[in-house]
Structure formats: structure tokens, C-alpha cells
Write a protein that holds these residues in place. Structure first.
Motif, short mmCIF file in Angstrom:
data_model
loop_
_atom_site.label_atom_id
_atom_site.label_comp_id
_atom_site.label_asym_id
_atom_site.label_seq_id
_atom_site.Cartn_x
_atom_site.Cartn_y
_atom_site.Cartn_z
N MET A 1 49.60 37.62 39.95
CA MET A 1 48.99 38.92 39.73
C MET A 1 47.49 38.94 39.99
O MET A 1 46.93 39.98 40.33
N ASP A 2 46.80 37.81 39.83
CA ASP A 2 45.37 37.81 40.16
C ASP A 2 45.17 38.02 41.65
O ASP A 2 44.26 38.77 42.06
N LYS A 3 46.02 37.41 42.46
CA LYS A 3 45.92 37.61 43.91
C LYS A 3 46.26 39.05 44.30
O LYS A 3 45.61 39.65 45.16
N ILE A 4 47.29 39.61 43.67
CA ILE A 4 47.70 40.98 43.97
C ILE A 4 46.61 41.98 43.59
O ILE A 4 46.23 42.85 44.38
N LEU A 5 46.06 41.83 42.38
CA LEU A 5 45.09 42.81 41.89
C LEU A 5 43.73 42.66 42.55
O LEU A 5 42.94 43.62 42.57
N ALA A 6 43.44 41.50 43.11
CA ALA A 6 42.18 41.32 43.84
C ALA A 6 42.11 42.25 45.05
O ALA A 6 41.01 42.57 45.53
N LYS B 1 36.89 41.59 38.84
CA LYS B 1 35.53 42.01 38.47
C LYS B 1 34.65 42.28 39.68
O LYS B 1 33.84 43.23 39.66
N PRO B 2 34.75 41.52 40.77
CA PRO B 2 33.93 41.84 41.95
C PRO B 2 34.19 43.23 42.52
O PRO B 2 33.32 43.79 43.20
N ASN B 3 35.36 43.80 42.27
CA ASN B 3 35.68 45.15 42.76
C ASN B 3 35.31 46.24 41.76
O ASN B 3 35.54 47.42 42.02
N ASP B 4 34.76 45.85 40.62
CA ASP B 4 34.47 46.80 39.54
C ASP B 4 33.06 47.37 39.73
O ASP B 4 32.08 46.77 39.31
N LYS B 5 32.99 48.54 40.34
CA LYS B 5 31.69 49.14 40.64
C LYS B 5 31.17 50.00 39.49
O LYS B 5 29.98 50.32 39.45
N ASP B 6 32.04 50.38 38.55
CA ASP B 6 31.64 51.33 37.51
C ASP B 6 31.73 50.75 36.10
O ASP B 6 31.73 51.50 35.12
N GLY B 7 31.85 49.45 35.98
CA GLY B 7 31.88 48.84 34.65
C GLY B 7 33.14 49.12 33.87
O GLY B 7 33.10 49.27 32.64
N LYS B 8 34.28 49.18 34.56
CA LYS B 8 35.55 49.50 33.89
C LYS B 8 36.27 48.26 33.35
O LYS B 8 37.17 48.38 32.52
N VAL B 9 35.90 47.07 33.82
CA VAL B 9 36.64 45.86 33.48
C VAL B 9 35.91 45.10 32.38
O VAL B 9 34.72 44.78 32.51
N HIS B 10 36.65 44.77 31.30
CA HIS B 10 36.08 44.06 30.16
C HIS B 10 36.96 42.86 29.82
O HIS B 10 38.16 42.84 30.12
N LEU B 11 36.34 41.87 29.18
CA LEU B 11 37.05 40.64 28.81
C LEU B 11 36.72 40.27 27.37
O LEU B 11 35.57 40.38 26.94
N VAL B 12 37.75 39.86 26.64
CA VAL B 12 37.58 39.34 25.28
C VAL B 12 38.10 37.91 25.25
O VAL B 12 39.20 37.62 25.76
#
Length: 648
Positions: free
Chosen positions: A294-299, A330-341
Motif C-alpha cells: 500500500m505504500d507503493k500504491i499510495l505514493a 508525505k512528499p505529495n502532501d501540499k496542504d498539510g493533510k497528512v499527520h503521524l502519531v
């Protein structure tokens, strides 16, 4: 020959008797008491603070999926929080027979306190082929493509489900979030592929992402055979009726007796499952695994849905996935939508009590902090348009050792300003020393004999079966924080230990094992563990004196040194380089502690034994293939630590 009247007479008599018997069966021979069971029971629900119903939602191919919908009484303009699951939607929404919404959702349910307090419409759905849903079940059903020629997958099923919910629930505001743990965490990732416009939030918690590299089925090519029981129970029947049985009190003995994972699967009938046959046929990282990662797919996907990835630092099942997806998208996240805990939990620990894990205490309920201070405002902000909800940090990382939450702008990052991460070599030196930052000027080595007949246990024996029931002694979820002293005393485990630290050493990110090693065999496994050794005496907690806490550790199957796709035999007695990443850590080795590295060649029965003789497929290794080997680890070996240093 024509029947005669004489021959027909007995038949006529028999028919007449049967008719009389039938007539008598319709009329009781003896007086009967009237039944006390109503034809259909209607449960009074006037005192309930929720409304619950089950519906069959049609998918685009006509298959209907069983879906449980629970909403607070009087709900209006409420957002929907969806979980899709292969683990029985009906039981997951019936944890107690109660008129209280919070009570029926407690247990496995994802952050029930946040869901109830937030007034969400809760929807839990069986995936196709499991429990109340129609259709066929496929483990981690791939997306449409080479591995799935059908027009449906988990992405389309999620889309169709959201479409139905938003059109048929007048109580909703039309905004949907999807949340889940493990397999249920894999499904929110699938929902991010061509997402429905109404999908406003995804919360994948401890998701299954890459089954070969570092999640459920393999780690760097070594098979996680302890999951055999899960495979059988999950895939051989619709409702998990078939149950794995133990033949020994100690799982170590059970797996040793079988010889190989392939043989044990055959003995238990698991080969009747299509998924198990796929595992047997794909022991290497070929297109079967790569196309599902899924990391490859979502990239390759644009980031359009706010996503909160939740990772557990001691996740015994899916320790690879969440961080891998974060790094990919995260490299595709231009608007700060991706977060990590990053939390100090076991698998799924973010929904329970996060005050401790095994013997390790954190001085606070870290899971409650996550749910109330991170998850809740995140959901409120995007599902309720609550402008008063505080924006959450890009990364919320719990720092073990100091036991503090850190709000960070990126990962890996030791801090937001005034520091940097510097890779520093922790050398595996002579005299069993671990030397931080030492040059590679020692050409010596340490050696041990690895005997497949006596593999190193992954935890202290007797080893209980895989499971989550502490009452049955199934302490599997917390084994990663077990004291590692049991292994350090063995002659087939090398230990390298630093001097007592006089200053804190902080690491943030992925340690990387760099072994220069040889084997007298033609195949070998290498296990590297990075360990925090506590002081000999800990006054506040005496039982922690000398405790060896594994901060990060993993296994690498030597046959994949040259290629993950095509295995190669190892040249015997030749020093070769093995480089592989260990799971993410965010840890401070405190003054008074020491840093240890352990190296071994088996981790049993968590992983199947390497015969140490190269064979085409280890699942079918023969008894004669299993041979002792002399393993040498050269002092030029090191673990690369991502050390946080102040910027001068």
C-alpha cells in the motif's frame, strides 16, 4: 414385467399406514401446554440512548454487504464514522447487552469514548465474504489489476458504501470518516484510492501495508510462522468456525515437532485455503507482494483526504506499515493533510490504557492523551467543521526514556529547531564492546555456532500460543518489551555492550544494521536487536534492575542479500555485507544506562527456521537440510543510529 395385484397390495397398505401416521403426527398424541415463547420478540428500546439497525448495502456488482448502523437518539446533522472489517460487525457492536451506546461500543471498537462523546453515527461493515456479507473473501483483496481482474475491490466497496450512507441516512451531515486497526487499518488506506467526495477523514491505525517487508506474513523474507493459526481461522470459513488447536503446552515444541511451516500447514489442513497456497508459492518479494504494497500504491495517488496515521513503537504485528505510508505519501502532501502519531503501545494499544506496557511504565495514560488531544480534535475539525478544534501537529511522537510527548514538524526529527539527526556508527567491537562513533580499524571477529536443532527462542519458554487473552496466558501483544536477558546468556547469541552512559543519547528514526558477517553454511538468518540496558539497581522499581529493553529489532534472511526477488546461495565462509533497516524508534538512552546490540541467527518460533543450507523453498526443507553453521560477525560491523544532536 407388469406388477400383479398381489404385488401391489403390500405397497397400498404401506401407503395407507404412512398416511395415517402423517395424520396422527399432525395431532398430538397427548395434551400439550401452550408455548411460552412468542412467535417474534420485540425488545423494548424506549430507554436506549441509541438506535441500532442492520442493513444489506448493495455494491456495484450486486453483492450486498452486512452493515450495522448505530446512531445516538435524536441525531441530526451528524457525521458518520465508518469501520470496515473481516472480524464480524455484529459482535464488534455488541460488546455488552446495554441500553447505553458507550457500553455496546467498548472493547475492540476504535476509540469508543471519542465516538460517543462526539455524537457520531457509527457504522461497522463486514467486508465481502465474511460473516453477514455476501460474496467471496480474498485476504487483503488487491485493487483491480493484474492480481484482481474483477470490477470490485475494497476501494470500490468503500465508495459504494459511502454513496449509500450519505443518500439514505437523513440524520447525517454528509461527511464520512473511516477508521480502523490492523486489517481494519488497511481498509482506510484502500479508501484513499479514488476516494468518495464525502470521505473527509481517514485514520489508519497500525495498518497492514507490506506483508513481505515488515508486517504480518514475512519480515525481510523470514516467514512469521506464528501467524499460521490466524491464517487458518481467518480464511478457511466465512465465520471463522474452524479453530487452530495446540498440540503442546509450549509453542516452541509444537513448531519444532512439525519441522517446517509448510509441513505444519499441511498437517492442519491449511493448504485447503487459497491464501496459504499463495504464501507457499511466493516466498520471495515478487510482483505478487510488490503490487499489493500500500505504500507503493499510495505514493502514486494525490493526497486529497486528511489522514492520521497511527503507529505503535512496540507493534508485534504491523510495525512497518504506518511509518512506511507516511514516508511514501508525505512528499505529495501540499496542504498539510497528512499527520503521524507514534505511541508507546503494542498493536492497537492507542484505544486502550496507555499507562504502561508490560513492565515499562510511562507515567501517564499515553493512549488517553492520543484520543482526547490528537484524535478528537482531528475528527472534529474535518467531520464537524469545528473551527474551535485546535489543529494537531504534523507529527505527535512519544519519546520513550524521557516519557514525553513531542510535537514535531516532520519525521524523523529530533526537534523543530536547534537540532539535527546525524547517523552515528555503534561499532560491534572486540571484547563484546559497543563503541559509539569509533572508527572501523579492527579486522577481528566474534563467532558462534547456530544449530537449527536448538533455535533461539524469541521469548522465555514456555511460549504461550498466539493470542490476546491474558487470562489464558496469551501475552503475545507485549512480547517486544520482554526482558532480553534470557537471550543474552546464550552461547549462540553475541552481545556487544557500551560503557555506562554519562550523558543522554537520543535517537529518532530508523536504526540500520550493517553487518559484515560470514557463515559456514549456504544460507543464514541474521537477527539484530538494539537494547537499552537499565542500571543494575533501579530504586523506584527494583524489578527493573539490569532490565534489557529492546528498543528496535528485526530479522533478515540472508538469501535475499543480493536480490529480494530472486534468492541466491551464500558463499560459505566469506565475509559479506548485510544492510537492513530496523523499526522506527524515538528513544533516549538515559545516563546510567548502557546500549547493547544482540546478534543471533534464529528467532523461534516467531520465524521459521533457516536450514542454513540453501534450498529452493524453505517451506519444504527436508530434515537433512538443517545443519549447524559457524557464524562470524566482524568488528567492522555496526548499527547506524539516527542520533539527535544540537546544532552548533
Amino acid at each position: 414385467m407388469k406388477p400383479t395385484i398381489a404385488r401391489l397390495a403390500p405397497l397400498a397398505g404401506a401407503l395407507a399406514f404412512a398416511g395415517l401416521a402423517h395424520a396422527q403426527a399432525d395431532k398430538p398424541l397427548y395434551p400439550q401446554l401452550p408455548t411460552e415463547t412468542p412467535a417474534e420478540f420485540a425488545a423494548p428500546t424506549a430507554s436506549f440512548n441509541y438506535v441500532k439497525r442492520s442493513v444489506m448495502i448493495p455494491m456495484r456488482d450486486g453483492v450486498r454487504l452486512n452493515t450495522v448502523i448505530i446512531m445516538p437518539k435524536g441525531a441530526k446533522n451528524a457525521p458518520i464514522l465508518l469501520t470496515r472489517t473481516p472480524y464480524d460487525a455484529s459482535s464488534l457492536t455488541s460488546h455488552a447487552e446495554s441500553n447505553d451506546l458507550g457500553s455496546i461500543l467498548q472493547g475492540y471498537d476504535n476509540a469508543a469514548d471519542v465516538i460517543v462523546e462526539g455524537g457520531y453515527i457509527r457504522v461497522v461493515q463486514d467486508v465481502r465474504g465474511k460473516y453477514g456479507s455476501e460474496g467471496d473473501y480474498v485476504m487483503n483483496r488487491p485493487l483491480q489489476g493484474p492480481l484482481n481482474p474483477t470490477p470490485v475491490d475494497h476501494s470500490t466497496d468503500t465508495y459504494d458504501t459511502i454513496e449509500w450512507l450519505t443518500k439514505n441516512l437523513p440524520e447525517t451531515n454528509g461527511k464520512v470518516g473511516i477508521i480502523g486497526i490492523s486489517y481494519d487499518g488497511f481498509l482506510p488506506l484502500m479508501a484513499l484510492v479514488n476516494p468518495h467526495p464525502a470521505l473527509k477523514v481517514a485514520v489508519p491505525m497500525n495498518p497492514m501495508v507490506d506483508g513481505w517487508k515488515g508486517d504480518d506474513w514475512f519480515h525481510n523474507g523470514a516467514f512469521r510462522q506464528i501467524n499460521l493459526s490466524y491464517v487458518m481461522e481467518q480464511v478457511v470459513s466465512r465465520k471463522n468456525e474452524a479453530k487452530w488447536f495446540t498440540s503442546n503446552y509450549d509453542d516452541y515444541d509444537m513448531y519444532m515437532r512439525a519441522g517446517t511451516a509448510g509441513e505444519l500447514g499441511r498437517e492442519r489442513g491449511v493448504e485447503q485455503s487459497g491464501f496459504w497456497r499463495k504464501i507457499l508459492a511466493h516466498p520471495s518479494y515478487d510482483s505478487f507482494w510488490q503490487q499489493q504494497a500500500m505504500d507503493k500504491i499510495l505514493a502514486k495517488q494525490p493526497v486529497t483526504v486528511p489522514t492520521l496515521l497511527v503507529h505503535s513503537l512496540w507493534d508485534a504485528e504491523d510495525i512497518y506499515g504506518a511509518v512506511a505510508v507516511y514516508k511514501a505519501i508525505k512528499p505529495n502532501d501540499k496542504d498539510g493533510k497528512v499527520h503521524l502519531v507514534l505511541g508507546p503501545w503494542s498493536h492497537g494499544g492507542g484505544i486502550g490504557d496507555g499507562s504502561s506496557l508490560g513492565a515499562i511504565k510511562f507515567g501517564q495514560d499515553t493512549a488517553l492523551h492520543f484520543r482526547q488531544e490528537i484524535l478528537r480534535p482531528f475528527l472534529d475539525r474535518y467531520l464537524k467543521d469545528d473551527t474551535s478544534a485546535a489543529p494537531i501537529p504534523t507529527v505527535s511522537a512519544f519519546e520513550t526514556g524521557t516519557n514525553k510527548w513531542r510535537s514535531l514538524n516532520a519525521w524523523p526529527a529530533g526537534c523543530n529547531s536547534g537540532c539535527a539527526i546525524k547517523p552515528v556508527a555503534l561499532r560491534l567491537a572486540a571484547s563484546q564492546k559497543a563503541l559509539l562513533g569509533a572508527p572501523a580499524n579492527d579486522k577481528g571477529y566474534d563467532e558462534y555456532i547456530s544449530d537449527p536443532a536448538k533455535p533461539v527462542p524469541f521469548r522465555q519458554r514456555p511460549i504461550p500460543p498466539y493470542g490476546y487473552d491474558e487470562a489464558k496466558g496469551q501475552s503475545w501483544p507485549r512480547w517486544l518489551v520482554d526482558d532480553q536477558r534470557e537471550a543474552s546468556g546464550r552461547t549462540d547469541v553475541l552481545t556487544f555492550t557500551s560503557d555506562v552512559l554519562t550523558a543522554p543519547v537520543k535517537i529518532s528514526g530508523e536504526p540500520v544494521a550493517n553487518l559484515i558477517a560470514s557463515t559456514s553454511g549456504t544460507d543464514s538468518d541474521w537477527v539484530v536487536k538494539l537494547i537499552d540496558v537499565y542500571p543494575d539497581q533501579v530504586g523506584s522499581q527494583p524489578a527493573m534492575g539490569g532490565y534489557q529493553l529492546m528498543v528496535s529489532g528485526d530479522i533478515f534472511r540472508g538469501r535475499y542479500r543480493e536480490s529480494m526477488e530472486v534468492p541466491h546461495a551464500i558463499a560459505p565462509n566469506k565475509p559479506l555485507a548485510y544492510r537492513f533497516g530496523l523499526p522506527t524508534a524515538n528513544h533516549v538512552f538515559l545516563p546510567g544506562h548502557r546500549i547493547m546490540v544482540q546478534v543471533q541467527s534464529s528467532w523461534f518460533p516467531l520465524y521459521d527456521r533457516n536450514p542454513q543450507t540453501f534450498v529452493p523453498n524453505i517451506f519444504w526443507a527436508k530434515p537433512a537440510d538443517f545443519k549447524k553453521a559457524t557464524q562470524r560477525v566482524y568488528h567492522s560491523s555496526f548499527v547506524e543510529l539516527p542520533i539527535v544532536e544540537a546544532v552548533r
